[in-house]
Design a protein around this motif. Structure first.
Motif, PDB file in Angstrom:
ATOM      1  N   GLY A   1       0.712  -1.434  -0.016  1.00  0.00           N
ATOM      2  CA  GLY A   1       0.045   0.036   0.014  1.00  0.00           C
ATOM      3  C   GLY A   1       0.930   1.318   0.092  1.00  0.00           C
ATOM      4  O   GLY A   1       0.128   2.392  -0.005  1.00  0.00           O
ATOM      5  N   SER A   2       2.071   1.139  -0.010  1.00  0.00           N
ATOM      6  CA  SER A   2       2.923   2.384   0.161  1.00  0.00           C
ATOM      7  C   SER A   2       2.959   2.980  -1.318  1.00  0.00           C
ATOM      8  O   SER A   2       2.739   2.299  -2.389  1.00  0.00           O
ATOM      9  CB  SER A   2       4.484   1.875   0.298  1.00  0.00           C
ATOM     10  N   LYS A   3       3.274   4.187  -1.561  1.00  0.00           N
ATOM     11  CA  LYS A   3       3.638   5.026  -2.525  1.00  0.00           C
ATOM     12  C   LYS A   3       5.169   4.930  -2.715  1.00  0.00           C
ATOM     13  O   LYS A   3       5.988   5.407  -2.026  1.00  0.00           O
ATOM     14  CB  LYS A   3       3.065   6.435  -2.520  1.00  0.00           C
ATOM     15  N   VAL A   4       5.390   3.905  -3.801  1.00  0.00           N
ATOM     16  CA  VAL A   4       6.966   3.641  -4.023  1.00  0.00           C
ATOM     17  C   VAL A   4       7.243   4.819  -5.404  1.00  0.00           C
ATOM     18  O   VAL A   4       6.585   4.348  -6.574  1.00  0.00           O
ATOM     19  CB  VAL A   4       7.097   2.279  -4.380  1.00  0.00           C
ATOM     20  N   THR A   5       8.435   5.413  -5.235  1.00  0.00           N
ATOM     21  CA  THR A   5       8.792   6.230  -6.316  1.00  0.00           C
ATOM     22  C   THR A   5      10.415   5.712  -6.686  1.00  0.00           C
ATOM     23  O   THR A   5      11.077   5.811  -5.867  1.00  0.00           O
ATOM     24  CB  THR A   5       8.837   7.879  -6.162  1.00  0.00           C
ATOM     25  N   VAL A   6      10.433   5.402  -7.941  1.00  0.00           N
ATOM     26  CA  VAL A   6      11.983   5.097  -8.323  1.00  0.00           C
ATOM     27  C   VAL A   6      12.251   6.023  -9.487  1.00  0.00           C
ATOM     28  O   VAL A   6      11.497   6.265 -10.353  1.00  0.00           O
ATOM     29  CB  VAL A   6      11.795   3.512  -9.127  1.00  0.00           C
ATOM     30  N   THR A   7      13.431   6.695  -9.101  1.00  0.00           N
ATOM     31  CA  THR A   7      14.023   7.576 -10.159  1.00  0.00           C
ATOM     32  C   THR A   7      15.246   7.190 -10.619  1.00  0.00           C
ATOM     33  O   THR A   7      16.189   6.753  -9.885  1.00  0.00           O
ATOM     34  CB  THR A   7      14.101   9.011  -9.401  1.00  0.00           C
TER      35      THR A   7
ATOM     36  N   GLN B   1       9.362   6.739 -12.078  1.00  0.00           N
ATOM     37  CA  GLN B   1       8.019   5.947 -12.068  1.00  0.00           C
ATOM     38  C   GLN B   1       7.365   5.555 -10.659  1.00  0.00           C
ATOM     39  O   GLN B   1       8.066   5.475  -9.702  1.00  0.00           O
ATOM     40  CB  GLN B   1       8.247   4.399 -12.765  1.00  0.00           C
ATOM     41  N   VAL B   2       6.147   5.735 -10.543  1.00  0.00           N
ATOM     42  CA  VAL B   2       5.506   5.586  -9.246  1.00  0.00           C
ATOM     43  C   VAL B   2       4.601   4.298  -9.328  1.00  0.00           C
ATOM     44  O   VAL B   2       3.788   4.120 -10.054  1.00  0.00           O
ATOM     45  CB  VAL B   2       4.783   6.915  -8.946  1.00  0.00           C
ATOM     46  N   ILE B   3       4.500   3.545  -8.141  1.00  0.00           N
ATOM     47  CA  ILE B   3       3.432   2.604  -7.980  1.00  0.00           C
ATOM     48  C   ILE B   3       2.693   2.945  -6.759  1.00  0.00           C
ATOM     49  O   ILE B   3       3.289   3.360  -5.561  1.00  0.00           O
ATOM     50  CB  ILE B   3       4.274   1.404  -7.472  1.00  0.00           C
ATOM     51  N   GLY B   4       1.454   2.971  -6.830  1.00  0.00           N
ATOM     52  CA  GLY B   4       0.570   3.508  -5.721  1.00  0.00           C
ATOM     53  C   GLY B   4       0.439   4.878  -5.693  1.00  0.00           C
ATOM     54  O   GLY B   4       0.187   5.419  -4.632  1.00  0.00           O
ATOM     55  N   ALA B   5       0.394   5.425  -6.896  1.00  0.00           N
ATOM     56  CA  ALA B   5       0.334   6.865  -6.880  1.00  0.00           C
ATOM     57  C   ALA B   5      -1.448   7.234  -6.639  1.00  0.00           C
ATOM     58  O   ALA B   5      -2.203   6.357  -6.923  1.00  0.00           O
ATOM     59  CB  ALA B   5       0.324   7.579  -8.272  1.00  0.00           C
ATOM     60  N   GLU B   6      -1.489   8.243  -5.747  1.00  0.00           N
ATOM     61  CA  GLU B   6      -3.085   8.777  -5.242  1.00  0.00           C
ATOM     62  C   GLU B   6      -3.597   8.967  -6.614  1.00  0.00           C
ATOM     63  O   GLU B   6      -3.483   9.332  -7.658  1.00  0.00           O
ATOM     64  CB  GLU B   6      -2.851   9.811  -4.411  1.00  0.00           C
ATOM     65  N   GLY B   7      -5.077   8.429  -6.554  1.00  0.00           N
ATOM     66  CA  GLY B   7      -5.920   8.704  -7.462  1.00  0.00           C
ATOM     67  C   GLY B   7      -5.755   7.537  -8.605  1.00  0.00           C
ATOM     68  O   GLY B   7      -6.468   7.745  -9.609  1.00  0.00           O
ATOM     69  N   ASP B   8      -4.947   6.626  -8.525  1.00  0.00           N
ATOM     70  CA  ASP B   8      -4.883   5.595  -9.680  1.00  0.00           C
ATOM     71  C   ASP B   8      -5.112   4.322  -9.012  1.00  0.00           C
ATOM     72  O   ASP B   8      -4.283   3.643  -8.486  1.00  0.00           O
ATOM     73  CB  ASP B   8      -3.249   5.644 -10.070  1.00  0.00           C
ATOM     74  N   PRO B   9      -6.401   3.859  -9.091  1.00  0.00           N
ATOM     75  CA  PRO B   9      -6.776   2.509  -8.640  1.00  0.00           C
ATOM     76  C   PRO B   9      -6.308   1.452  -9.101  1.00  0.00           C
ATOM     77  O   PRO B   9      -6.162   0.195  -8.580  1.00  0.00           O
ATOM     78  CB  PRO B   9      -8.373   2.761  -8.580  1.00  0.00           C
TER      79      PRO B   9
END
Length: 409
Positions: free
Chosen positions: A335-341, A357-365
């Motif tokens: 459930g984390s918001k994971v950001t890889v740059t 790239q983001v996994i678990g971005a808010e507003g993206d079900p």
């Protein structure tokens, strides 16, 4: 300790609830006559009340970050929504006499004769250990606890020790089992009088494990009086054979695995100049506003031609120890918001597409960082291509491990 009590509901201790005639009431025989020890139609009901309906007290032996009741809403929604079931086992630990004394049954006899325990403190958190267990200091006399000697002065810590020991001793078939599918229908009937150990099986949602603290409860209960300092003391000393208690859930994160994949569309083909590709990624994970993980990882291409390589970040310590260059240990909560740059893409390569790239971005079900048993791996892929330059490149990452720095090139 402040509690709210209803006619058929016992109050909660911070960690262990024991609805006991001797736990909070007057000592020895009391109530409106002796206990009807032959009754076989007692009942025990469980609650996940609305937040605030039951409040827990101060921290005891096992300090918790939040009170049990803070998990009630989530569990009630999961249960009533058909996402989970609650499996309950009752083990009869002791019989009770007419006068309200407990007589421990097999295999819990040692609870009656008495046990000794110690509380080991570490980082402000206490852990109960029993005589004979690892960590128990035989040179120091342990604290005693016995079901046959409980009374109104028995403290929560002793009840917790008795409950934990009972859990360790339990064996064989439970006295009663039940599977609950709705929060407003959690009752076990047809019970004899006595002391019971309540065990509730682990449940989970897509982010958390919910484990329930085993506890002891007595049938009947008696609500005469209140713990010291409590409001609204109860003056009715009638024995209560239908008892209601709140469950004691604790919650822990489920963890997921992240794979960072690097794909090279083309590679320097000059055989006399080897332009190796070194790529550096910045990984950050946050959940509910708190940083859960932040680290830098690297990935190297040292062969000619196109190809795909990957580096993995996950909660498996053995894999991390066996493959330190390709597997990094980290407990990233589901459930984390994971950001890889991609911070560095090699001296001769340029990135194709977004650098982050983001996994678990808010507003993206459709985007969610899953736990390992829900999805084998959460993956992001970065693509690079050779830009025609003949520069060599390398990287150095310093990591600190238990008192010394180590260098990764």
């Amino acid at each position: 300790m402040k509690k709210k009590t209803i006619k058929r509901c016992a109050w909660l201790l911070a960690v262990i609830t024991v609805v006991s005639a001797l736990a909070f009431g007057r000592d020895a025989a009391y109530g409106a006559g002796g206990i009807e020890t032959g009754k076989k139609d007692c009942s025990l009901s469980f609650q996940l009340p609305e937040s605030g309906a039951i409040e827990s007290g101060g921290q005891t032996v096992d300090q918790v970050k939040v009170t049990f009741s803070q998990y009630y809403d989530a569990l009630r929604k999961l249960l009533d929504g058909g996402k989970i079931t609650l499996d309950v086992e009752l083990y009869k630990v002791a019989d009770v006499t007419v006068s309200g004394k407990y007589v421990a049954r097999d295999p819990f006899v040692s609870l009656g004769t008495g046990i000794r325990y110690q509380v080991l403190e570490a980082d402000g958190v206490g852990k109960i250990v029993f005589e004979g267990d690892e960590g128990y200091d035989e040179s120091v006399e342990g604290r005693p606890a016995s079901l046959e000697k409980v009374n109104s002065q028995t403290v929560a810590e002793e009840w917790e020790a008795l409950a934990r020991k009972a859990y360790a001793l339990k064996s064989g078939t439970p006295e009663k089992t039940a599977t609950f599918v709705k929060s407003d229908a959690m009752e076990i009937t047809g019970l004899e009088t006595g002391m019971y150990l309540v065990c509730v099986g682990q449940v989970k949602d897509d982010q958390y494990f919910y484990d329930f603290v085993p506890f002891l409860v007595s049938l009947p209960g008696n609500y005469y009086g209140r713990p010291a300092g409590a409001a609204n003391p109860i003056e009715d000393d009638t024995w209560v054979y239908d008892v209601t208690v709140g469950l004691k859930p604790d919650r822990t994160d489920r963890y997921g695995t992240l794979m960072i994949q690097k794909q090279l569309r083309n590679f320097n083909q000059l055989e006399d100049v080897k332009c190796g590709g070194t790529f550096i990624f910045d990984v950050k994970a946050e959940k509910e506003g708190f940083a859960g993980y932040s680290n830098v990882v690297s990935l190297d291409f040292d062969e000619f031609g196109t190809g795909v390589k990957s580096v993995t970040i996950g909660p498996d310590r053995e894999k991390a120890a066996a493959s330190p260059d390709s597997y990094y240990f980290a407990q990233i909560p589901a459930g984390s918001k994971v950001t890889v740059t991609e911070r560095y893409g090699g001296s001769s390569y340029q990135i194709v597409g977004a650098a982050s790239q983001v996994i678990g971005a808010e507003g993206d079900p459709t985007s969610f960082f899953y736990a390992d048993d829900e999805k084998e791996v959460n993956q992001v892929t970065f693509v690079n291509e050779y830009d025609g330059r003949l520069n060599n490149g390398a990287s150095v990452i310093n990591r600190y491990k238990t008192g010394e720095w180590e260098k990764q090139q």
